[in-house]
Design an enzyme around this catalytic site. Structure first.
Site, PDB file in Angstrom:
ATOM      1  N   HIS A   1      30.352  10.702  53.855  1.00  0.00           N
ATOM      2  CA  HIS A   1      28.933  11.313  52.950  1.00  0.00           C
ATOM      3  C   HIS A   1      29.605  12.287  51.908  1.00  0.00           C
ATOM      4  O   HIS A   1      28.788  12.893  51.139  1.00  0.00           O
ATOM      5  CB  HIS A   1      28.271  11.875  54.008  1.00  0.00           C
ATOM      6  CG  HIS A   1      27.654  11.151  54.965  1.00  0.00           C
ATOM      7  ND1 HIS A   1      28.035   9.842  55.728  1.00  0.00           N
ATOM      8  CD2 HIS A   1      26.229  11.201  55.155  1.00  0.00           C
ATOM      9  CE1 HIS A   1      26.949   9.398  56.173  1.00  0.00           C
ATOM     10  NE2 HIS A   1      25.860  10.218  56.041  1.00  0.00           N
TER      11      HIS A   1
ATOM     12  N   PHE B   1      14.457  17.268  58.295  1.00  0.00           N
ATOM     13  CA  PHE B   1      15.316  17.141  57.133  1.00  0.00           C
ATOM     14  C   PHE B   1      14.556  16.777  55.847  1.00  0.00           C
ATOM     15  O   PHE B   1      15.229  17.223  54.691  1.00  0.00           O
ATOM     16  CB  PHE B   1      16.496  16.355  57.457  1.00  0.00           C
ATOM     17  CG  PHE B   1      16.065  14.727  57.892  1.00  0.00           C
ATOM     18  CD1 PHE B   1      15.210  14.180  57.022  1.00  0.00           C
ATOM     19  CD2 PHE B   1      16.109  14.342  59.035  1.00  0.00           C
ATOM     20  CE1 PHE B   1      14.734  12.757  57.158  1.00  0.00           C
ATOM     21  CE2 PHE B   1      15.684  12.997  59.437  1.00  0.00           C
ATOM     22  CZ  PHE B   1      14.946  12.420  58.346  1.00  0.00           C
TER      23      PHE B   1
ATOM     24  N   ASN C   1      22.959  17.497  58.129  1.00  0.00           N
ATOM     25  CA  ASN C   1      21.629  16.870  58.087  1.00  0.00           C
ATOM     26  C   ASN C   1      20.549  18.019  58.115  1.00  0.00           C
ATOM     27  O   ASN C   1      20.475  18.921  59.174  1.00  0.00           O
ATOM     28  CB  ASN C   1      21.276  16.054  59.552  1.00  0.00           C
ATOM     29  CG  ASN C   1      20.313  14.893  59.362  1.00  0.00           C
ATOM     30  OD1 ASN C   1      19.441  15.062  60.203  1.00  0.00           O
ATOM     31  ND2 ASN C   1      20.533  14.158  58.482  1.00  0.00           N
TER      32      ASN C   1
ATOM     33  N   GLU D   1      15.794   4.586  55.132  1.00  0.00           N
ATOM     34  CA  GLU D   1      15.412   6.148  54.546  1.00  0.00           C
ATOM     35  C   GLU D   1      14.671   5.943  53.221  1.00  0.00           C
ATOM     36  O   GLU D   1      14.956   5.919  52.035  1.00  0.00           O
ATOM     37  CB  GLU D   1      16.562   6.861  54.034  1.00  0.00           C
ATOM     38  CG  GLU D   1      17.176   7.254  55.539  1.00  0.00           C
ATOM     39  CD  GLU D   1      18.432   7.858  55.388  1.00  0.00           C
ATOM     40  OE1 GLU D   1      19.038   8.025  54.150  1.00  0.00           O
ATOM     41  OE2 GLU D   1      19.253   8.007  56.307  1.00  0.00           O
TER      42      GLU D   1
ATOM     43  N   TYR E   1      20.559   8.614  69.112  1.00  0.00           N
ATOM     44  CA  TYR E   1      20.836   8.359  67.585  1.00  0.00           C
ATOM     45  C   TYR E   1      21.675   9.473  67.152  1.00  0.00           C
ATOM     46  O   TYR E   1      21.600  10.771  67.440  1.00  0.00           O
ATOM     47  CB  TYR E   1      19.332   8.536  66.712  1.00  0.00           C
ATOM     48  CG  TYR E   1      19.604   8.589  65.319  1.00  0.00           C
ATOM     49  CD1 TYR E   1      20.286   7.421  64.591  1.00  0.00           C
ATOM     50  CD2 TYR E   1      19.667   9.824  64.597  1.00  0.00           C
ATOM     51  CE1 TYR E   1      20.527   7.404  63.231  1.00  0.00           C
ATOM     52  CE2 TYR E   1      20.127   9.863  63.193  1.00  0.00           C
ATOM     53  CZ  TYR E   1      20.572   8.537  62.476  1.00  0.00           C
ATOM     54  OH  TYR E   1      20.772   8.603  61.174  1.00  0.00           O
TER      55      TYR E   1
ATOM     56  N   ARG F   1      -3.392  38.738  24.621  1.00  0.00           N
ATOM     57  CA  ARG F   1      -4.731  39.087  25.184  1.00  0.00           C
ATOM     58  C   ARG F   1      -4.804  38.236  26.555  1.00  0.00           C
ATOM     59  O   ARG F   1      -5.293  38.932  27.506  1.00  0.00           O
ATOM     60  CB  ARG F   1      -5.786  38.445  24.358  1.00  0.00           C
ATOM     61  CG  ARG F   1      -7.227  38.915  24.860  1.00  0.00           C
ATOM     62  CD  ARG F   1      -8.594  38.023  24.431  1.00  0.00           C
ATOM     63  NE  ARG F   1      -8.352  37.503  23.084  1.00  0.00           N
ATOM     64  CZ  ARG F   1      -9.252  36.509  22.568  1.00  0.00           C
ATOM     65  NH1 ARG F   1      -9.877  36.158  23.441  1.00  0.00           N
ATOM     66  NH2 ARG F   1      -8.641  35.895  21.471  1.00  0.00           N
TER      67      ARG F   1
ATOM     68  N   TYR G   1      -4.169  34.780  21.884  1.00  0.00           N
ATOM     69  CA  TYR G   1      -4.097  34.643  23.515  1.00  0.00           C
ATOM     70  C   TYR G   1      -2.768  34.917  23.834  1.00  0.00           C
ATOM     71  O   TYR G   1      -2.692  35.424  25.142  1.00  0.00           O
ATOM     72  CB  TYR G   1      -4.285  32.983  23.630  1.00  0.00           C
ATOM     73  CG  TYR G   1      -5.617  32.572  23.498  1.00  0.00           C
ATOM     74  CD1 TYR G   1      -6.565  33.158  23.083  1.00  0.00           C
ATOM     75  CD2 TYR G   1      -5.971  31.263  23.577  1.00  0.00           C
ATOM     76  CE1 TYR G   1      -7.865  32.668  22.823  1.00  0.00           C
ATOM     77  CE2 TYR G   1      -7.155  30.458  23.479  1.00  0.00           C
ATOM     78  CZ  TYR G   1      -7.922  31.342  22.970  1.00  0.00           C
ATOM     79  OH  TYR G   1      -9.281  30.813  22.930  1.00  0.00           O
TER      80      TYR G   1
END
Length: 523
Positions: free
Chosen positions: A90, A338, A202, A425, A60, A288, A285
């Site tokens: 990309h 990844f 990646n 994906e 791959y 405190r 609060y």
């Protein structure tokens, strides 16, 4: 003249401190080099990739396409084109680019994971990435476009474009083409070999870089919030009784106890706090419960530091190259390191927690300016002549606006997902979105705390009229008050306030507030 320090990468020992040194370059920008062991590991893995090619093995991303094209086998003479194409295709990021410190942190962390020698990148390619870092060639990386699985693909592709003479990079403050930036720095682009485009793009290096920088910032903001809370307590004539260690021992949350102890140290010897008063036995609060709220925030930040300490030295690309030490056999295994889910959850958790620092701080500001709420301890809106002057009325509006925005930003990104690449994906982390949201939340909280510090200092000046001009604040708060007054004046009548807010914000952002308190406490 002292030479910059040298940081040696081996993929296993990178620290937060080293990331900060490389990102911010203070006091001097260190050079980053590979250890001899890392060089051997990288060469070994690159040789293994070449062995796979020579044998015609289908693997791959090496001899196949990517994502939904994982079953498309690539011819041997197209392998190099495949790796170039992943960077080109990309590089689809949008939005403003990352700032220089974040870009440098991204480059460093990416180089460190590749130095482990499981990614198959060649030594010359990794050394060019480090050469860019050392020469100050900073790729232009748009902030948006990552889904956090398969890692930070789009931004890492932009980071990598200058390696092949494409994209854009900044050098000495000038934005240039990738090729020109390399040339001016005395570097030359390369032609990617098998697996290299995938190895570069990646992984989780972008969300990890932001996570490291923002975790350190969150630690500083948490400490600043403790200091601001103490100054507000003094301005409001609050009591230390709620910080008694016996109380916190009965609910032994470690960071709640640490916070209470720190508040006691900050307020030691203060003449602005009240002792036991039967007519006023406890505070609201927001005063405190500072140890309980701020302590819980400390927990979230500590979790983030733990996660990012691990991720700094993790191998997060895919597939990974494993070589049998005995036989030399090479195995390529596809997995999912990844996937940014661990980081996304940590970033969401930290962002939500820091938003709570803003929430509690904003309400302390509201108490400081509201005469009815603070039971006339301080004048309305911290001004002597209310009506003619609005005083600090509107700074609380700003704090409220920022706190409200944070409530929207605190919605977790990690519970969202959207399938991509034709459903291959099909679950993504949105980790980079979580990182950007955490950063935006902290930008807002930085300003909210600046407003609280400014309002508390104004209130303390009014309290001095009751306690006397010679009355002193706590051991840790007195020097912070002096720091504030060195940068901003007491506001006697209405003035343009936004420059004062910015002046105090700079004190918060530079850690000057924390440093002033720490130096006094350690003296």
């Amino acid at each position: 003249m002292n030479q910059p320090a040298v940081i040696i990468l081996d993929g296993e020992q990178l620290t937060f401190e080293q990331v900060l040194a490389v990102a911010y370059g203070t006091p001097g920008r260190p050079q980053v080099l590979l250890s001899e062991q890392a060089r051997r590991q990288v060469v070994r893995a690159a040789d293994a990739v070449q062995q796979l090619l020579d044998c015609g093995t289908v693997a791959y991303g090496i001899t196949t396409g990517f994502g939904a094209f994982k079953d498309r086998v690539i011819a041997p003479d197209q392998v190099r084109q495949l790796q170039r194409n992943i960077l080109i295709s990309h590089s689809v990021g949008v939005g403003d680019p990352f700032d220089q410190p974040t870009t440098r942190a991204i480059m460093l962390i990416r180089a460190n994971t590749l130095a482990r020698g499981y990614s198959g990148i060649r030594l010359e390619t990794l050394e060019l990435l480090l050469g860019m870092l050392n020469a100050g060639v900073h790729p232009r990386i748009p902030q948006k476009g990552s889904l956090g699985a398969s890692g930070d693909l789009a931004p890492l592709a932009h980071m990598s474009l200058p390696l092949i003479g494409e994209g854009e990079a900044e050098l000495d403050g000038e934005l240039l083409s990738g090729a020109e930036a390399l040339g001016r720095a005395g570097l030359a682009p390369i032609v990617l070999a098998a697996k290299e485009g995938l190895a570069l793009t990646n992984g989780t290096s972008v969300m990890c870089a932001i996570g490291v920088l923002e975790t350190v910032r969150a630690e500083q903001l948490s400490q600043t919030a403790d200091i601001a809370g103490c100054l507000s307590l003094e301005a409001l004539h609050g009591t230390l009784l709620a910080f008694d260690p016996r109380i916190h021992a009965l609910r032994p949350m470690p960071r709640q106890q640490e916070c209470a102890a720190y508040l006691r140290r900050l307020l030691q010897d203060s003449q602005f706090v009240r002792s036991y008063d039967p007519s006023n036995v406890q505070d609201a609060y927001t005063l405190r419960c500072i140890p309980q709220v701020h302590g819980a925030v400390r927990d979230a930040i500590a979790y983030a530091r733990w996660i990012f300490t691990i991720e700094l030295n993790a191998v997060t690309d895919n597939p990974l190259i494993f070589i049998d030490d005995q036989t030399g056999d090479v195995e390529v295994i596809s997995g999912g390191n990844f996937h940014g889910e661990p980081l996304a959850i940590a970033l969401d958790y930290m962002g939500l927690a820091v938003a709570e620092l803003g929430n509690i701080s904003e309400w302390r500001i509201a108490r400081l300016v509201d005469q009815a709420t603070n039971t006339h301890v301080l004048p309305a809106f911290l001004t002597r002549t209310g009506g003619l002057n609005s005083g600090f009325m509107l700074v609380q509006y700003t704090a409220a606006a920022l706190a409200t925005e944070n409530k929207i930003l605190a919605h977790p990104a990690s519970v969202d997902t959207i399938p991509t690449s034709a459903n291959v994906e099909d679950h993504v982390s949105m980790g980079c979105t979580a990182a950007l949201k955490a950063r935006a939340i902290q930008d807002n909280v930085e300003r909210i705390l600046a407003i609280e510090l400014m309002a508390a200092a104004q209130g303390i000046d009014f309290r001095r009229e009751v306690h006397g001009v010679d009355a002193h604040l706590g051991r840790g708060t007195e020097p912070v008050y002096r720091l504030l007054r060195a940068h901003i004046p007491f506001v006697e009548e209405d003035v343009v306030l936004y420059p004062l807010i910015e002046a105090v914000r700079c004190c918060v952002a530079s850690a000057a507030v924390v440093t002033a308190a720490e130096q006094a406490l350690s003296a």
